[in-house]
Design a protein around this motif. Structure first.
Motif, PDB file in Angstrom:
ATOM      1  N   GLN A 121      -5.575 -10.158   1.252  1.00 17.67           N
ATOM      2  CA  GLN A 121      -6.441  -9.618   0.207  1.00 17.67           C
ATOM      3  C   GLN A 121      -5.822  -8.360  -0.396  1.00 17.67           C
ATOM      4  O   GLN A 121      -5.822  -8.159  -1.606  1.00 17.67           O
ATOM      5  N   ARG A 122      -5.251  -7.534   0.465  1.00 11.07           N
ATOM      6  CA  ARG A 122      -4.592  -6.295   0.015  1.00 11.07           C
ATOM      7  C   ARG A 122      -3.383  -6.641  -0.879  1.00 11.07           C
ATOM      8  O   ARG A 122      -3.175  -6.082  -1.943  1.00 11.07           O
TER       9      ARG A 122
ATOM     10  N   SER B 176      -4.568  -8.158  -4.182  1.00 17.22           N
ATOM     11  CA  SER B 176      -5.205  -7.148  -5.042  1.00 17.22           C
ATOM     12  C   SER B 176      -4.143  -6.272  -5.687  1.00 17.22           C
ATOM     13  O   SER B 176      -4.241  -5.934  -6.873  1.00 17.22           O
TER      14      SER B 176
ATOM     15  N   THR C 270       0.836  -1.203   0.000  1.00 20.05           N
ATOM     16  CA  THR C 270       0.000   0.000   0.000  1.00 20.05           C
ATOM     17  C   THR C 270       0.869   1.251   0.000  1.00 20.05           C
ATOM     18  O   THR C 270       1.996   1.250   0.500  1.00 20.05           O
TER      19      THR C 270
ATOM     20  N   GLN D 151     -13.780 -11.130   1.025  1.00 21.07           N
ATOM     21  CA  GLN D 151     -13.672 -10.015   1.975  1.00 21.07           C
ATOM     22  C   GLN D 151     -12.212  -9.831   2.376  1.00 21.07           C
ATOM     23  O   GLN D 151     -11.371 -10.663   2.070  1.00 21.07           O
ATOM     24  N   SER D 152     -11.981  -8.739   3.099  1.00 19.70           N
ATOM     25  CA  SER D 152     -10.608  -8.533   3.537  1.00 19.70           C
ATOM     26  C   SER D 152     -10.256  -9.629   4.540  1.00 19.70           C
ATOM     27  O   SER D 152     -11.120 -10.145   5.236  1.00 19.70           O
TER      28      SER D 152
ATOM     29  N   SER E 264      -0.625  -5.106   6.252  1.00 14.08           N
ATOM     30  CA  SER E 264      -1.504  -5.443   5.125  1.00 14.08           C
ATOM     31  C   SER E 264      -1.902  -6.915   5.160  1.00 14.08           C
ATOM     32  O   SER E 264      -1.068  -7.776   5.420  1.00 14.08           O
ATOM     33  N   ASP E 265      -3.184  -7.181   4.865  1.00 21.91           N
ATOM     34  CA  ASP E 265      -3.602  -8.584   4.831  1.00 21.91           C
ATOM     35  C   ASP E 265      -3.434  -9.154   3.416  1.00 21.91           C
ATOM     36  O   ASP E 265      -3.080  -8.442   2.478  1.00 21.91           O
TER      37      ASP E 265
END
Lengths: 409, 492
Positions: free
Chosen positions: A230-231, A234, A172, A296-297, A227-228
């Protein structure tokens, strides 16, 4: 300082970069020519170290002097590490000597930032040029690309290197701003975009000068920030789509000596990294989207692989009739890979697929059983709740978590 | 020989196949004569050739006779190249019955049993497994063979390697090293054969060495230094390493000697870091540079690039601002940048841009007086397979970005605005409810400017019907012509 001292320091400084592939280069041969080296598109791993990683390229930094202060990096300017710098000739000699002995397929070269992005990039390009033009080296070269460097230097790098990579490092913008104050997502994206444009140009104009025939890649560190998965995935999906990356590498964050407070001092999350690679493979090879794997996240399951997790969450598609379903759907069945999906479709042309065929194809029968229908088989357990199946199929985690007492720390 | 050749004509003796080429020749003749697999005895070596020479001679004669009459006797053997390649590969697998097995595969194939190549067939599975083992062995020999450099004064071969392959892969592996080593001479010795490369030619010889050559090579010490340093002790996972390299290869890898010590060191100490102990023991230095000095000199990012009025910036490379002279008379407004524009940072550089160029030329427009921009400055897309496909911006995104379009209108102050497509028109008129069709016939006045509406060039490229494409192109040209006339003080 002796060459062996420099090598000890600058290989140690380079180990945190995960990418070591030597694949996807065009065919080259030195048969009947001056110089050395050949590539055939296949990578070769020449050894494995006790961390289970392969040695395919001589992976070193030109120097670990660095004016940047990236918190996750052992070579940041405020880190108290031994420093060294290779001369151009030393890197060239090491590469050639190792290559002739069949230790490596080529060179992976990166560097700390010294003086400026342009100066550093020039040094990297000079080494690649020397190898290619003076020594007629036809092995593999992977160059790290400094995002802020002049586009002309990136173009020159692409002329000599098989693969270029710009590391995004963190998923991110806010993490990059916080942990890598001298880096900028904007210039990283611009550099990747410039490389993709050059790759496209070359694809349209076969007569254009060589440009990174093995494409570009990047790396993300896992577990240095909050950050997980999913992040992370993505971001990977966005980068794949935007810049046609060949690979996104995931590198579990290994604690560094004299660690700053801003990054964790915990063992690297190896199993999480492994699941991310599996998910990444599903994105690249199986047509999955991140939104399917992680609606989902959150993080990927650790006890089961992402494909099985998706199948258990989407039982409406199963059991799947292997004698009717299309290739892409067959490949989504847990325990059936792309290759076996193709084999099943080929076999189908000759006769009906039976249950025993799957075991002869070495599919993982324990996984496959609840999800398929064949000419002679219908799952008895089709109504078994997903939770029960999951418990039966969960992998024992000792495989990758080597030091459970440390992992828990 | 009659046309009805049969197995009965075949002398009951062994057939010699020392290599694949010999097997293929014999197999061709046998298949054509419809000799079933169970009635042939294959031989790998001519070791007892004296005892068998008569039989072999007979067999040879029969072979020749068979070959001559074959064209009349039976249909010629047609084998797909892929199958032949597969058989040739599997033939390198060391198995006592390799020739008999390959013949059975060929026999079944000839009888129309195509599943003989499938993994789901018993023979097919074995054939695939053999080929796989051979390819694996080739790969492992490419990977784990190690050359040692001989002292300069010893002359050729400059590099020597010892390897113990488990399958017959030396010939093809030698080719790999011919491509790799250029004009440098080398030798690869194995327990049963040797190849020498003199820099220009390959020479095959019988076994010359009985084990690894004892050569002191300084390169090896550097390699071990590298191997120790590139290992990350925080990721210790020796089982994973052993799962990659089969045990038999370790014997001749110099790094095997340092592995136990590396594993033992890494396994001690609870808070292990990625750094190797040897490096940690050296004295370190920090770099005395201030944060200000370290900051790379970058152009001040444009305000537009720092825009966070909507979420579109996240998945785009950059914001794409308009392009053109400061006081252009005419402004063309598109919808949003596309894949190519996002990378290049300029509006209308992709296929739609080419069409727009053409249309402007047709309309007699002077490019130097035209400013080109988009209603939305960041590329909005979704992934389809591996490609970024344009996604129409939502009303809130158009609204958020209108701020920047207004800024451009204020700065440039064009007398005429051409709205290309529905999104552009909604943004220019600041009305999400307008319909493009209602505005296409006549220019309208809006905030003291003429607004001309027409299709977006992308529509003229995309619409499936050829006539509709033609009409759309014509409409765009007509609109541009109208707009141009308006700037020249012409009537609407």
């Amino acid at each position: 300082m002796e060459l062996t001292d420099k090598l000890e320091i600058l290989a140690d400084a380079a180990k945190y970069d995960a990418s070591c592939a030597s694949s996807a280069a065009p065919k080259r041969s030195s048969e009947g020519k001056d110089g050395i080296g050949a590539t055939n598109g296949m990578g070769i791993c020449h050894s494995y170290t006790p961390d289970g990683r392969c040695v395919s390229l001589l992976k070193i930094l030109l120097t670990n002097f660095c004016i940047y202060d990236c918190q996750y990096c052992v070579n940041r300017r405020t880190s108290n590490v031994p420093r060294a710098r290779f001369s151009v000739q030393e890197v060239v000699k090491l590469t050639v000597d190792f290559y002739l002995r069949n230790y490596i397929e080529g060179l992976f070269l990166s560097s700390g930032i010294i003086q400026s992005a342009d100066y550093t990039m020039e040094q990297l390009v000079a080494i690649a040029r020397e190898l290619r033009e003076v020594h007629q080296f036809r092995g593999y070269i992977h160059l790290k690309t400094i995002p802020d460097a002049d586009p002309a230097l990136i173009e020159a790098a692409g002329r000599y290197a098989d693969r270029l990579s710009v590391n995004i490092e963190l998923p991110t913008q806010s993490s990059i701003e916080r942990l890598a104050p001298e880096k900028s997502v904007h210039t990283i994206k611009l550099a990747m975009g410039a490389i993709r444009l050059k790759l496209d140009e070359k694809a349209d104009e076969p007569k254009a000068p060589r440009f990174a025939p093995a494409g570009q890649s990047t790396q993300m560190i896992v577990g240095a920030d909050a950050s997980d998965d999913q992040r992370i995935l993505s971001t990977a999906e966005t980068l794949y789509g935007s810049y046609k990356l060949k690979r996104v590498y995931y590198s579990a964050f290994s604690p560094i000596p004299h660690s700053p407070k801003s990054v964790p001092l915990a063992p690297p999350p190896l199993l999480r990294e492994h699941r991310l690679y599996q998910a990444d493979f599903l994105l690249r090879g199986y047509g999955f989207q991140v939104s399917e794997l992680l609606p989902q996240s959150g993080n990927l399951a650790l006890d089961i692989d992402p494909k099985l997790a998706w199948a258990l969450a989407n039982r409406q598609h199963f059991p799947l009739d292997l004698n009717r379903a299309d290739l892409a759907m067959i490949a989504r069945v847990p325990g059936i890979g792309l290759l076996n999906a193709k084999r099943i479709v080929e076999l189908r042309r000759m006769r009906r697929v039976r249950y025993a065929d799957l075991s002869r194809l070495r599919c993982s029968m324990k996984k496959v059983a609840p999800f398929v229908i064949t000419a002679d088989y219908t799952p008895a357990r089709d109504t078994t709740p997903s939770e029960t199946l999951r418990r039966a199929m969960a992998e024992r985690q000792q495989q990758l978590a080597l030091w459970p007492e440390l992992q828990a720390a | 020989m009659s046309g009805a050749a049969s197995a009965l004509d075949w002398p009951a003796g062994p057939v010699l196949a020392r290599d694949f080429a010999e097997w293929r020749e014999a197999a061709r003749r046998l298949i054509v004569r419809r000799v079933p697999p169970e009635s042939i005895q294959w031989m790998q070596h001519a070791g007892d050739a004296d005892l068998l020479s008569d039989v072999l001679a007979d067999a040879g004669a029969a072979n020749d006779a068979g070959a001559e009459s074959a064209p009349h006797a039976a249909p010629a053997l047609r084998v797909p190249r892929a199958l032949m390649a597969m058989l040739e590969c599997a033939a390198c697998f060391r198995a006592i019955d390799r020739w008999a097995f390959l013949y059975r595969v060929l026999w079944r194939w000839q009888r129309g049993e195509q599943e003989v190549l499938s993994m789901a067939d018993e023979d097919g599975a074995r054939l695939q497994a053999m080929a796989k083992a051979v390819r694996r062995e080739e790969h492992d020999m490419h990977a784990y063979l190690r050359f040692r450099e001989r002292p300069e004064d010893k002359g050729a071969p400059r590099f020597v390697a010892w390897f113990e392959p488990a399958q017959d892969v030396l010939p093809q592996v030698a080719q790999h090293f011919v491509r790799r080593m250029g004009r440098i001479s080398w030798m690869i010795a194995t327990p049963d054969a040797t190849v020498l490369w003199d820099g220009a030619q390959l020479h095959h010889a019988a076994a010359l060495l009985r084990g690894p050559a004892d050569i002191e090579d300084e390169g090896e010490a550097l390699w071990l230094t590298y191997y120790r340093s590139i290992f990350n002790p925080a990721r210790l996972n020796a089982d994973l390493m052993h799962s990659h390299i089969t045990t038999r290869f370790w014997r001749h890898l110099s790094e095997a000697a340092v592995v136990p010590e590396m594993v033992a060191q890494a396994a001690t100490g609870a808070r292990r870091t990625g750094q190797s102990k040897a490096v940690g023991r050296r004295s370190g230095t920090t770099i005395p540079v201030s944060a200000e000095q370290a900051q790379p000199e970058r152009e001040q990012p444009r305000n537009l690039d720092e825009c966070r009025r909507c979420e579109l910036w996240q998945n785009a490379t950059q914001a794409v601002a308009g392009q053109g002279p400061r006081h252009a008379k005419i402004m063309l407004v598109g919808e949003q940048p596309g894949d190519q524009e996002d990378l290049a940072g300029k509006p209308f550089v992709g296929p739609a841009g080419e069409l727009l160029e053409w249309a402007m030329e047709q309309a007699g427009m002077d490019r130097r007086q035209v400013y080109i921009t988009n209603a939305v400055k960041h590329f909005k897309w979704e992934l389809r397979g591996k490609r970024r496909l344009h996604k129409t911006p939502a009303q809130r995104e158009v609204l958020a970005c209108h701020y920047w379009l207004q800024e451009e209108l204020n700065q440039i102050g064009p007398g005429v605005v051409v709205a290309l497509g529905s999104t552009a028109l909604k943004s220019v008129l600041q009305d999400g409810g307008v319909n493009l069709k209602d505005y296409m016939d006549e220019p309208v006045q809006h905030e003291g400017r003429w607004v001309v509406a027409t299709y977006h060039p992308a529509y003229a490229l995309r619409v499936p019907d050829a006539q509709a494409r033609e009409d759309a192109r014509a409409a765009i040209v007509a609109a541009l012509r109208t707009a141009w006339r308006l700037t020249q003080g012409g009537a609407a």
